[in-house]
Motif scaffolding. Structure first.
Motif, PDB file in Angstrom:
ATOM      1  N   ILE A 361       2.958  -2.482  17.450  1.00 12.45           N
ATOM      2  CA  ILE A 361       4.332  -2.000  17.315  1.00 12.45           C
ATOM      3  C   ILE A 361       4.399  -0.619  17.966  1.00 12.45           C
ATOM      4  N   ASP A 362       5.186  -0.517  19.024  1.00  9.17           N
ATOM      5  CA  ASP A 362       5.200   0.717  19.813  1.00  9.17           C
ATOM      6  C   ASP A 362       6.640   1.131  20.100  1.00  9.17           C
ATOM      7  N   VAL A 363       7.035   2.272  19.545  1.00  4.81           N
ATOM      8  CA  VAL A 363       8.354   2.831  19.859  1.00  4.81           C
ATOM      9  C   VAL A 363       8.194   4.222  20.474  1.00  4.81           C
ATOM     10  N   GLY A 364       7.010   4.467  21.064  1.00  6.42           N
ATOM     11  CA  GLY A 364       6.752   5.736  21.731  1.00  6.42           C
ATOM     12  C   GLY A 364       5.923   6.712  20.930  1.00  6.42           C
ATOM     13  N   GLN A 365       5.343   6.290  19.809  1.00  4.54           N
ATOM     14  CA  GLN A 365       4.526   7.178  18.989  1.00  4.54           C
ATOM     15  C   GLN A 365       3.161   7.413  19.636  1.00  4.54           C
ATOM     16  N   PHE A 367       0.207   7.241  18.189  1.00  3.25           N
ATOM     17  CA  PHE A 367      -0.856   6.569  17.424  1.00  3.25           C
ATOM     18  C   PHE A 367      -0.584   5.067  17.493  1.00  3.25           C
ATOM     19  N   THR A 368      -1.565   4.275  17.095  1.00  4.63           N
ATOM     20  CA  THR A 368      -1.466   2.822  17.210  1.00  4.63           C
ATOM     21  C   THR A 368      -1.061   2.197  15.887  1.00  4.63           C
ATOM     22  N   VAL A 369      -0.089   1.299  15.914  1.00  7.78           N
ATOM     23  CA  VAL A 369       0.321   0.540  14.737  1.00  7.78           C
ATOM     24  C   VAL A 369       0.124  -0.940  15.035  1.00  7.78           C
ATOM     25  N   ILE A 370      -0.641  -1.620  14.177  1.00  6.48           N
ATOM     26  CA  ILE A 370      -0.933  -3.037  14.379  1.00  6.48           C
ATOM     27  C   ILE A 370      -0.553  -3.814  13.123  1.00  6.48           C
ATOM     28  N   VAL A 371       0.243  -4.867  13.319  1.00  9.41           N
ATOM     29  CA  VAL A 371       0.553  -5.820  12.255  1.00  9.41           C
ATOM     30  C   VAL A 371      -0.332  -7.037  12.473  1.00  9.41           C
ATOM     31  N   ASP A 372      -1.051  -7.447  11.428  1.00 11.49           N
ATOM     32  CA  ASP A 372      -1.955  -8.588  11.587  1.00 11.49           C
ATOM     33  C   ASP A 372      -1.962  -9.446  10.326  1.00 11.49           C
ATOM     34  N   TYR A 373      -2.183 -10.739  10.532  1.00 10.66           N
ATOM     35  CA  TYR A 373      -2.179 -11.716   9.449  1.00 10.66           C
ATOM     36  C   TYR A 373      -3.494 -11.738   8.668  1.00 10.66           C
ATOM     37  N   ALA A 374      -4.476 -10.946   9.061  1.00 12.11           N
ATOM     38  CA  ALA A 374      -5.800 -10.975   8.425  1.00 12.11           C
ATOM     39  C   ALA A 374      -5.665 -11.022   6.905  1.00 12.11           C
ATOM     40  N   HIS A 375      -6.316 -12.030   6.296  1.00  8.74           N
ATOM     41  CA  HIS A 375      -6.181 -12.206   4.847  1.00  8.74           C
ATOM     42  C   HIS A 375      -7.467 -12.765   4.229  1.00  8.74           C
ATOM     43  N   THR A 376      -8.561 -12.722   4.980  1.00  8.24           N
ATOM     44  CA  THR A 376      -9.851 -13.182   4.473  1.00  8.24           C
ATOM     45  C   THR A 376     -10.875 -12.065   4.678  1.00  8.24           C
ATOM     46  N   PRO A 377     -12.007 -12.112   3.958  1.00  4.72           N
ATOM     47  CA  PRO A 377     -13.034 -11.093   4.181  1.00  4.72           C
ATOM     48  C   PRO A 377     -13.476 -11.018   5.640  1.00  4.72           C
ATOM     49  N   ASP A 378     -13.694 -12.160   6.269  1.00  2.00           N
ATOM     50  CA  ASP A 378     -14.103 -12.154   7.670  1.00  2.00           C
ATOM     51  C   ASP A 378     -13.003 -11.585   8.561  1.00  2.00           C
ATOM     52  N   GLY A 379     -11.759 -11.946   8.261  1.00  2.00           N
ATOM     53  CA  GLY A 379     -10.642 -11.390   9.030  1.00  2.00           C
ATOM     54  C   GLY A 379     -10.578  -9.880   8.923  1.00  2.00           C
ATOM     55  N   TYR A 380     -10.866  -9.354   7.720  1.00  2.00           N
ATOM     56  CA  TYR A 380     -10.891  -7.904   7.534  1.00  2.00           C
ATOM     57  C   TYR A 380     -12.031  -7.273   8.326  1.00  2.00           C
ATOM     58  N   GLU A 381     -13.207  -7.886   8.274  1.00  2.00           N
ATOM     59  CA  GLU A 381     -14.345  -7.374   9.051  1.00  2.00           C
ATOM     60  C   GLU A 381     -13.959  -7.241  10.521  1.00  2.00           C
ATOM     61  N   PRO A 499      13.494 -13.756   1.036  1.00  2.00           N
ATOM     62  CA  PRO A 499      13.466 -13.159   2.378  1.00  2.00           C
ATOM     63  C   PRO A 499      12.706 -11.832   2.382  1.00  2.00           C
ATOM     64  N   TRP A 500      11.953 -11.588   3.457  1.00  2.00           N
ATOM     65  CA  TRP A 500      11.241 -10.319   3.663  1.00  2.00           C
ATOM     66  C   TRP A 500      11.524  -9.879   5.095  1.00  2.00           C
ATOM     67  N   MET A 501      11.755  -8.629   5.289  1.00  2.00           N
ATOM     68  CA  MET A 501      12.188  -8.099   6.580  1.00  2.00           C
ATOM     69  C   MET A 501      11.132  -8.246   7.666  1.00  2.00           C
ATOM     70  N   THR A 502       9.918  -8.587   7.334  1.00  2.00           N
ATOM     71  CA  THR A 502       8.716  -8.674   8.169  1.00  2.00           C
ATOM     72  C   THR A 502       8.046  -7.304   8.272  1.00  2.00           C
ATOM     73  N   ASP A 503       6.739  -7.327   8.359  1.00  2.00           N
ATOM     74  CA  ASP A 503       5.975  -6.086   8.519  1.00  2.00           C
ATOM     75  C   ASP A 503       6.355  -5.389   9.816  1.00  2.00           C
ATOM     76  N   GLN A 504       6.659  -6.177  10.854  1.00  2.00           N
ATOM     77  CA  GLN A 504       7.027  -5.575  12.135  1.00  2.00           C
ATOM     78  C   GLN A 504       8.279  -4.716  11.997  1.00  2.00           C
ATOM     79  N   GLU A 505       9.300  -5.279  11.339  1.00  2.00           N
ATOM     80  CA  GLU A 505      10.551  -4.536  11.197  1.00  2.00           C
ATOM     81  C   GLU A 505      10.367  -3.333  10.281  1.00  2.00           C
ATOM     82  N   ALA A 506       9.577  -3.486   9.216  1.00  3.79           N
ATOM     83  CA  ALA A 506       9.308  -2.352   8.328  1.00  3.79           C
ATOM     84  C   ALA A 506       8.606  -1.235   9.084  1.00  3.79           C
TER      85      ALA A 506
END
Length: 518
Positions: A361-365, A367-381, A499-506
């Motif tokens: 997610i980049d609006v000119g900041q 620093f880096t912002v990443i939205v990811d579906y990771a939801h398992t221990p391996d995904g977190y690693e 409904p949830w606005m999505t992590d991207q929109e937040a």
């Protein structure tokens, strides 16, 4: 379609209700009595949570013409009752027949494994469509051409699966890349799908609330491969030490392997990552599709691809080592299904963004912002490992916001917390599909793992506020991760989806606020 066309062989069925049953016309199939109507065939599925036999009467009152069942039922006048021996077999057979065997008329890719299913299938759809029009069915959406809709499940029931495939075929699709979940496999939802190519990503801890043991979990995954035709092809991760030999042994068809010179994360008996341990299974001479000399940046990767004695220089916008694995799986599958590697190379530089998977997610900041579906221990690693590689090279901290789902695989909560704590500099725990369970209680169980690492954390139940607070903390060079929801536009609560606005929109909203561009 008439019942006589569906049950041409009546040896294994018992029919009651009407003498002229064979002339009954069927215009729709359903597992839900609430959608039954005149002309419907209702299947009484004895499922994980509900038994459809309880609702057969409701289906008849709604006009259903035929009831397929396995247990004794109180008969209502007006419907044909067909008792079968094996409900799953008949559901799959009838559904495939009713929709005209759509999977037999398309190139079918099936992708299973703990992590990477959405990314691999989305990559195949994006790239293979330059060779043959290709649809996608999975967690993110049902997609073909320019059309897209939100799915109900990662792997829908047999009726919805074949209906979707028929829809894709009617709209000109010649191929489909389909995510295949362990639950979908265990419940036989794809037993009648004719897969040409089956792909395995990896085997790590997940869904043990359902499967109970890793052995059961793997057995469910293997069902995709044991059901392949002899002339199908299996694509296996040579670096995934927990799965490779078992999959080789169960495949009734030819298989090819893919891997890298980095090795996959090793896991223990319960499928949890072993810190700092990686497998190195083979080389370009022993692995069919091999990636070497891998270079990673914040925005992409580059590597050398070796296959059949030739090598290709690959540059891609898919960042992180785990996405190199995902791309290698997709390349191997597409090439085995006829697409030349040379034709793929130009399209790898700008693969379409996979919604909620390593979504920058980049609006000119600065620093880096990443939205990811990771939801398992391996995904977190994997996602935290990528963030660490970036921050160690370029400076900055790792900030993370996440939770864990309610009423799902509770034993992994402290494990997730400890993994996050070992990498992150600051954590905000928040709500994530609580399903009626107290989010603060869930956070407390995650925090038990974080405390072992000493990483500072806090709890903010409101997910939008948590993401906003995290982004407010960010400084130049930092990596901000919001994990677990990906691109999902809903949140599961006790009564179902809200409904949830999505992590991207937040994240975008918080970034605009931070930068003063409200």
């Amino acid at each position: 379609m008439f019942l006589k066309d569906i049950f041409s062989d009546t040896a294994d069925i018992t029919v009651s209700g009407r003498d002229d049953w064979s002339e009954t016309e069927i215009s729709s199939l359903t597992l839900d009595s609430r959608t039954a109507k005149p002309g419907s065939m209702f299947f009484c599925i004895d499922g994980y949570e509900q038994d459809g036999h309880k609702y057969a009467g409701n289906a008849v009152k709604a006009g259903a013409s035929a009831i397929v069942h396995t247990k004794d039922l109180e008969k209502e006048p007006g419907a044909v009752y067909i008792r079968v021996q094996d409900m799953n077999r008949e559901l799959n057979r009838i559904t495939d027949l009713f929709f005209g065997h759509p999977s037999h008329k398309m190139v079918m890719f099936g992708v299973t494994g703990t992590n990477g299913k959405s990314t691999v299938t989305s990559m195949i759809r994006d790239i293979y469509s330059h060779f043959k029009p290709c649809g996608y069915m999975g967690t993110i959406a049902i997609q073909y051409g320019e059309y897209s809709r939100i799915p109900n499940l990662t792997t829908p029931d047999a009726i919805e699966t074949h209906s979707n495939l028929r829809e894709m075929l009617d709209h000109g699709m010649e191929a489909c890349a389909m995510e295949v979940s362990s639950q979908g496999l265990d419940r036989g939802r794809v037993d009648s799908v004719d897969f040409d190519c089956a792909v395995f990503t990896n085997l790590t801890h997940d869904h043990l609330d359902y499967h109970k043991t890793m052995e059961n979990y793997f057995s469910a995954k293997k069902r995709l491969f044991t059901n392949l035709r002899p002339d199908s092809i299996a694509v296996l991760n040579a670096d995934d030490a927990r799965s490779i030999e078992g999959l080789k042994a169960c495949c009734p068809c030819q298989y090819v392997t893919y891997g890298t010179d980095q090795g996959e994360s090793m896991v223990d008996e319960q499928g949890y990552p072993i810190e700092g341990s990686r497998s190195v299974y083979g080389t370009k001479d022993t692995i069919d599709y091999f990636a070497s000399d891998i270079q990673q940046t914040r925005t992409g990767s580059a590597f050398t691809l070796w296959h059949a004695g030739r090598h290709y220089e690959v540059k891609t916008n898919a960042a992180a080592l785990y996405n190199v694995y995902n791309l290698m799986a997709a390349i191997a599958a597409m090439h085995e299904m006829g697409m030349p590697i040379e034709d793929m190379i130009p399209h790898l530089t700008n693969i379409s963004r996979v919604d909620g998977r390593m979504d920058r997610i980049d609006v000119g900041q600065d620093f880096t912002v990443i939205v990811d579906y990771a939801h398992t221990p391996d995904g977190y690693e994997k996602i935290f490992g990528y963030a660490k590689a970036v921050t160690e090279k370029e400076g900055g901290r790792i900030l993370a916001a996440f939770g864990c789902p309610g009423k799902r695989d509770t034993v992994k909560r402290p494990v997730m917390g400890q993994i996050a704590g070992e990498f992150a500099d600051q954590i905000i725990l928040t709500s994530q599909d609580p399903r009626g369970e107290d989010p603060e209680k869930i956070a407390g169980e995650i925090a038990a793992g974080i405390k072992k690492t000493g990483t500072p954390y806090c709890f903010i139940e409101d997910r939008e506020k948590a993401i906003s607070e995290l982004i407010a903390m960010a400084e130049p060079g930092d990596v901000v991760l919001t994990l677990g929801k990906g691109g999902e536009s809903y949140m599961y609560h006790e009564e179902g989806r809200r409904p949830w606005m999505t992590d991207q929109e937040a994240a975008r909203k918080a970034l605009r606020k931070k930068l003063g561009n409200r």
